[in-house]
Design an enzyme around this catalytic site. Structure first.
Site, PDB file in Angstrom:
ATOM      1  N   GLU A  84       0.871  -1.191   0.086  1.00  0.00           N
ATOM      2  CA  GLU A  84       0.067  -0.041  -0.157  1.00  0.00           C
ATOM      3  C   GLU A  84       0.812   1.269   0.048  1.00  0.00           C
ATOM      4  O   GLU A  84       0.422   2.320   0.606  1.00  0.00           O
ATOM      5  CB  GLU A  84      -1.064   0.029   1.171  1.00  0.00           C
ATOM      6  CG  GLU A  84      -1.935  -0.938   0.940  1.00  0.00           C
ATOM      7  CD  GLU A  84      -3.511  -0.553   1.549  1.00  0.00           C
ATOM      8  OE1 GLU A  84      -3.722   0.694   1.690  1.00  0.00           O
ATOM      9  OE2 GLU A  84      -4.115  -1.557   1.856  1.00  0.00           O
ATOM     10  N   HIS A 117      -2.353  -1.355  10.071  1.00  0.00           N
ATOM     11  CA  HIS A 117      -1.739  -2.807  10.232  1.00  0.00           C
ATOM     12  C   HIS A 117      -0.738  -2.802  11.271  1.00  0.00           C
ATOM     13  O   HIS A 117       0.005  -1.734  11.387  1.00  0.00           O
ATOM     14  CB  HIS A 117      -1.526  -3.227   9.015  1.00  0.00           C
ATOM     15  CG  HIS A 117      -2.883  -3.691   8.040  1.00  0.00           C
ATOM     16  ND1 HIS A 117      -2.857  -4.859   7.664  1.00  0.00           N
ATOM     17  CD2 HIS A 117      -3.525  -2.883   7.582  1.00  0.00           C
ATOM     18  CE1 HIS A 117      -3.870  -5.217   6.890  1.00  0.00           C
ATOM     19  NE2 HIS A 117      -4.364  -3.842   6.747  1.00  0.00           N
TER      20      HIS A 117
END
Lengths: 436, 436
Positions: free
Chosen positions: A45, A268
């Site tokens: 990402e 995360h």
């Protein structure tokens, strides 16, 4: 001499204008990486190339080698930094990755893929893979499941086919699958990759190895509550070979907060695995499935592939239904357009008769019909490609089941004593045959 | 004991409703294949699954194993028939393959790819690849060249990365490149695959090995005249390994006519190669480039990759220009639409003022602006993905050049005597540095 290799993996949540405190977080990530000096850093990402270039500049002295994998509209989001020379880079784009019209999910626009780099660490050929699979937005009714199963299948095949010459295989990334999920079973069963979390004796991190937790400031807590307050979807896997025995010495994860900072690195948690590569004549690691696998393991694999095939078939049915709907709408649009033109043409042909259509309605309706025709045609093309990709995967899976059956038949009949013929063929007696 | 392996390759020209005498030609091809009983049959342009199923039925007794690779809108067109068990099948879709709006060329709709099957022939692991690259419509001004170079690069990488464990590698198909073309040099230089036509002593076929000839009834002769009356674009390649020495015993091609039939099998000529696999302790075949390559060969490879990189850069520039144009048109469409709405809104706001716009013009213009906005937005997304794919390939090529330079530096300095530093670095002294 054993070689120590430290591998870092993090989904950076780097969506420009949308992800909170992006710039500050990248600065924090950069500081952490240049301090920790991991051998290999696998990031997901990293949607903006500017952010990659920022990290590249920041890590210039500690991680002189890097690669940014480009694909799709936003990019693949995958980036690798390494202290060892990157000799080669290779990318495999998944054939399915959501739908372009689901713009709010956005997965389609990020060309999800698996990237591979080749390192030479103390004379050992280390193949490092990094990937990010399609997100799971609703576990109960996961309309993207067939796409994720296809991605897991392609990931597994990519690793299996491209790492024949590897001494060490490492895979890190956000798989968007929990342990025990269908795609995970495919990956384990076929590649023989081992999960750092289950293989290490020294784990320091969140409960149950979760990488998406309630304690993270950026987490949507409402989403995690029905999932038991946390999920493990980010992993580091490893595999040795006949030349090298690989062990996971330790695995650590961040725990939602970064000491001395107001917020975490990402939504995360980050993983850091410490691997020990022991070159040896009698290294135990070897690719799975090998001949010395038990019939039971092969049989499990047959069940897993059969289950995956069923899931892909469900996907084929859905895609075919959507394609059918698109085709019907396109025909409807075309017929309406022709009808309208015909009605409008009557006064011209009948010369002098009144135009029955108010002009405004005429043009509005015409534009609407044309828009329907155009968009449904595009959707028809898209769904046809989806059907082909799903069918192609299903064909590969059917072939794989056939191959597994063949290998099962090589096992001595004695092993089948007390089991039905169906079980001996490696089939779960309770699972219906997907050929029917 | 040496093993004989006969490989057949043909571009079947199987476009439904468009290709002439399709049904009769497939019947002829089926008859020929069931009579000749080649070990492996590699077919391209089998665009219709019905035609594949027809052949599958016809060859059921002679070639019990088959695989049809599905991809794209029409399919990949790739099909394989085999007398040996197919243990595994794998597909790699090329990331670039023409433009969807060039519908008359149609390449984009056929999801061009490279398919791989795994055979076990007398205990040897044989990796068979079949592919079909983007067509060349105009040799002088080939706007698809960057796409074909990317495809050649991806083909080469796919073979190189997935065949590390192979005893024998075979590649067949319509590469749409002539010997000596850039993509061919990449393929040869990196994979070490050998061309059956140049390697066999027993060739029987068209002059210079042409596979697209004037004597073929279906050929557009006007296209071939400026190309010297024929081109060689279909190939069978092979490579051995340390375990197996592979030789091409013979190569034959059809010559435009099929005895006893009114027309040929296709608009391409068919190839049939007879390979001899000699398992040996001292097999000569080995993957290229290896350490024992001369500096000259590596240096040639650097020049080839540099040339390919320049070509890809040209592609990036073109795609960026097109993207820029699409963006400008999209903004224009949006501004016009807003302007129109603003003008139409004035009378409503000024309450009672006359509507300055004739309604017909208003709706027509509105629909036009909207159509421009929508189509240019889609084009913008498409071109961005093209730019990313091209840039990604270029990055890989830059990395490859770096790796080659590093290996060149390992050669003793003595080998460089009498050559400039630039030449020693493996750079053509006449080629500009693509980094500049």
């Amino acid at each position: 001499m054993p070689v120590k290799l430290r591998v870092f993996s993090l989904n950076c949540w780097g969506i420009r204008y949308l992800s909170k405190h992006r710039t500050q977080r990248y600065a924090m990530i950069g500081d952490h990486l240049s301090k920790e000096r991991h051998d290999v850093v696998l990031l997901q990402e990293v949607w903006s190339e500017k952010d990659f270039l920022f990290l590249k500049k920041k890590l210039g002295s500690t991680h002189p080698f890097s690669h940014y994998f480009k694909s799709g509209f936003f990019g693949s989001g995958l980036a690798v930094f390494s202290r060892h020379t990157i000799h080669d880079a290779y990318l495999y784009r998944y054939s399915l990755n959501g739908y372009p019209y689901m713009a709010h999910h956005g997965d389609w626009f990020g060309g999800k893929a698996v990237g591979k780099i080749l390192l030479n660490v103390s004379g050992l050929s280390v193949h490092v893979f990094v990937t990010h699979l399609h997100a799971e937005y609703c576990r109960e009714q996961d309309s993207y499941l067939p796409h994720r199963v296809v991605q897991a299948w392609e990931l597994m095949n990519f690793i299996r086919h491209t790492s024949a010459g590897a001494d060490v295989v490492i895979l890190g990334g956000d798989l968007n699958m929990q342990p025990g999920d269908l795609g995970m079973k495919l990956l384990h069963g076929y590649t023989g990759l081992q999960d750092c979390f289950t293989e290490t004796a020294a784990f320091d991190g969140c409960e149950q190895g979760f990488t998406h937790i309630m304690d993270n400031l950026f987490t949507n807590k409402q989403e995690l509550i029905p999932l038991g307050g946390g999920i493990r979807i980010d992993y580091v896997f490893f595999k040795g070979s006949k030349r090298v025995d690989v062990r996971c010495e330790s695995l650590t994860t961040t725990k939602g907060v970064v000491p001395g900072h107001p917020f975490p690195y990402s939504d995360h948690e980050a993983l850091c695995a410490e691997l020990l590569l022991c070159p040896s004549e009698e290294g135990k690691g070897e690719s799975v499935p090998e001949k010395d696998n038990t019939a039971g393991k092969l049989s499990d694999l047959v069940n897993t592939v059969t289950e995956a095939r069923t899931e892909v078939k469900v996907g084929v049915h859905c895609a075919e239904r959507m394609r059918h709907t698109a085709a019907r709408l396109a025909i409807m649009g075309l017929v309406l357009l022709l009808l309208e033109l015909a009605i409008a043409a009557v006064p011209y042909l009948a010369m002098g008769a009144d135009q029955p259509f108010p002009k405004t309605t005429f043009y509005l309706l015409g534009a609407l019909c044309f828009a329907v025709l155009l968009s449904t045609t595009l959707l028809y093309i898209f769904y046809t490609m989806e059907v082909k990709a799903l069918q192609g995967t299903e064909d590969q899976m059917r072939l794989a089941v056939g191959s597994l059956h063949e290998r099962l038949r090589e096992f001595p009949k004695a092993a089948c004593k007390g089991r039905s013929q169906r079980e001996c063929d490696g089939l779960d007696p309770n699972t219906p045959d997907p050929d029917e």
